[in-house]
Enzyme design. Structure first.
Site, PDB file in Angstrom:
ATOM      1  N   HIS A  94       0.859  -1.186   0.000  1.00 36.49           N
ATOM      2  CA  HIS A  94       0.000   0.000   0.000  1.00 36.49           C
ATOM      3  C   HIS A  94       0.892   1.232   0.000  1.00 36.49           C
ATOM      4  CE1 HIS A  94       0.963  -0.502   4.225  1.00 36.49           C
ATOM      5  NE2 HIS A  94       0.457   0.681   4.522  1.00 36.49           N
ATOM      6  N   ASP A 135       5.706   4.957   4.968  1.00 35.02           N
ATOM      7  CA  ASP A 135       6.687   4.061   5.579  1.00 35.02           C
ATOM      8  C   ASP A 135       6.845   2.752   4.801  1.00 35.02           C
ATOM      9  OD1 ASP A 135       4.019   3.589   6.537  1.00 35.02           O
ATOM     10  OD2 ASP A 135       4.824   2.322   8.128  1.00 35.02           O
ATOM     11  N   HIS A 136       6.075   2.586   3.737  1.00 29.72           N
ATOM     12  CA  HIS A 136       6.194   1.380   2.910  1.00 29.72           C
ATOM     13  C   HIS A 136       6.748   1.662   1.516  1.00 29.72           C
ATOM     14  CE1 HIS A 136       3.956  -1.441   5.612  1.00 29.72           C
ATOM     15  NE2 HIS A 136       3.679  -0.273   6.157  1.00 29.72           N
ATOM     16  N   HIS A 184      -6.921  -2.231   5.589  1.00 29.55           N
ATOM     17  CA  HIS A 184      -6.046  -1.220   6.183  1.00 29.55           C
ATOM     18  C   HIS A 184      -6.597   0.195   5.998  1.00 29.55           C
ATOM     19  CE1 HIS A 184      -2.494   0.206   8.057  1.00 29.55           C
ATOM     20  NE2 HIS A 184      -1.966   0.753   6.983  1.00 29.55           N
TER      21      HIS A 184
END
Lengths: 336, 336
Positions: free
Chosen positions: B60, B64-65, B139
């Site tokens: 996603h 932070d990803h 999420h």
């Protein structure tokens, strides 16, 4: 106190030993971040600089100098920052900087105004007694260096002489120190009877990525510290030219021409990442004492008249010794 | 061999101990990167995963990803990569992923095609004998998990029996193993005389960030390994709900329901960064042996019939022992 903490000292891409470009510049209560390569926020945690930034200075838009901006700002938002955080960049940088600031969704927790600083342009911090000035560098793209210049400080205040003249301690000390004449017991006392000549403020200059350039010499004139691009050794002088970087010796010559007191080299090519001795050796031939930065390295800049570190020194080893001179701009003001 | 190297195990923002989300998933010669938080390229250097990526899987678009994507791709370009590097993301992710890929100037060194993978959609790696399937997670934004599923492997090849039947070693072994009948000395030999029943391929599942979800249970059914979001302990169950994350015990229940053989928890809240024991303890009550990942942790997945790690084991401790069984899909093929 001026303290520089090197957060990333690698060129172009990180290595295990060195992260990409960033450093913090702290002067008294103000904390500035200069450049913000990927991973800078974690380097700030690792080296304990704190996150109470007054502003962010970007030298140019190459990825290794700016890609950490988005993540840092998101983390500041998670930390509940609400205070504006100004970002300064070179001419033409606004669109890309704003894209990075709002990447993946508009950042709304706090304002992040972007300001382009023309070479010669100043970020004025009058209340704190310094400016940050941008200067032109040569990196093949829009790029600036930055120099922090303290305003001149008032001269030393001769407390003994003030007492002799019967000036009561208190607000009158402050008025004299700020350059006003006062009247005591019917006599006008002029500041130059009590206060020495103004002392020049300190300056520290950061070249960012650049070929050797006369504008850096001008900006770093008499600086306490010059931090300069030294990506390569002399054997790669051609590559330095092609990629608009400097060799260690070229950086050292700039520092000599500027009459800088101290030279720290950074933006180290991966091949010298683990062993930067060749860079240091080449620079030191030209500028004795030149050092190569490493991640986590802290450089503290005292006042020129301060005793050298680790040597508190006898009082008469200082200039203007023998008087109970008060350095009111360094310590508390006599009327505060 | 399947090897997972955890590159970043922190939630939302890095800490000194943990970087933000990323891991590599290596199966034989194929190296995949799953998520790419800021600083991932340096973690790859630090933990020696290599950079020969087959593709990048993004769960996603939270910063932070994904914020490490731009820097990683720039470094691959500096490394002179020319091979395409496909990036896969959840539905609706193309525009942001392309913005990140080309941030600061179009990346032209190698093609980076972006493909959105619908839940249930597959990245087919037929030649290598596996697929990667995306599955729906919860999420609060468009988000998927990924499961790598090996194709079923041919059964074990009974070399002793083949010799008894007078089959000469060589290409005929391979044809039998691939399911063809052969003729030897005028007799037709069918594969099932020599080759055991097909053995199910292994699977490893990655939830990405998510609330507990039946789709994860389905995707991780019988998996050798489930890597699951476990941002919080039970005392922060409300916060887990609000932020669309899982608690350690919730993750453990998913693993139990899926019948996964192993559970590794990741995406650890900053408060457990230095000491993740509370997470591990809560999960282990539900799923004994659950572990919390740390940066640099490597998990290797053998075949179910392999002896446990560190125990080469006597031959008769293995299933189907007593025969000189050749595992031709694991080691070299008999006709190669």
């Amino acid at each position: 106190m001026i303290r520089i903490t090197f957060l990333g000292t690698a060129a172009a891409r990180p290595t295990v030993a060195r992260n990409v470009s960033a450093l913090t510049l702290q002067r008294e209560g103000d904390l500035w971040l200069l450049d913000c390569g990927e991973g800078t926020q974690r380097q700030m945690m690792r080296y304990g600089t704190g996150f109470a930034l007054r502003g962010i200075l970007i030298t140019h838009l190459h990825g290794d100098h700016v890609l950490g901006l988005t993540g840092l700002l998101r983390t500041l938002a998670l930390q509940a920052r609400t205070e504006p955080l100004p970002v300064y960049g070179p001419p033409g940088s606004t669109a890309v900087l704003e894209a990075m600031i709002h990447l993946g969704g508009r950042l709304s927790a706090f304002p992040v105004p972007v300001t382009e600083v023309e070479p010669g342009g100043r970020i004025r911090c009058d209340a704190e007694g310094y400016d940050i000035e941008a200067f032109q560098v040569r990196h093949g793209v829009s790029a600036v260096g930055y120099v922090l210049r303290e305003h001149d400080r008032p001269g030393r205040f001769d407390v003994d002489r003030a007492r002799e003249l019967g000036i009561p301690e208190g607000p009158l000390f402050g008025r004299l120190h700020r350059g006003e004449s006062i009247e005591v017991n019917g006599r006008t006392i002029h500041p130059d009877e009590i206060v020495g000549p103004a002392r020049p403020g300190r300056s520290v200059a950061f070249s960012g990525d650049t070929r050797p350039s006369p504008s850096t010499v001008a900006a770093a004139q008499g600086a306490e510290l010059l931090v300069h691009d030294a990506t390569f050794c002399a054997e790669e002088a051609d590559r330095a030219r092609q990629t608009f970087h400097a060799t260690a010796a070229e950086a050292a010559r700039i520092a000599v021409q500027a009459g800088a007191r101290r030279l720290v080299l950074t933006h180290v090519s991966a091949r010298y990442s683990a062993n930067a001795t060749p860079l240091e050796r080449e620079a030191s031939v030209v500028f004795p004492g030149a050092t190569v930065a490493h991640d986590g390295m802290v450089v503290e800049i005292g006042y020129p008249e301060d005793p050298p570190e680790g040597d508190p020194g006898p009082a008469d080893a200082r200039p203007e010794a023998g008087s109970e001179a008060l350095d009111t701009s360094h310590h508390a003001s006599p009327d505060s």
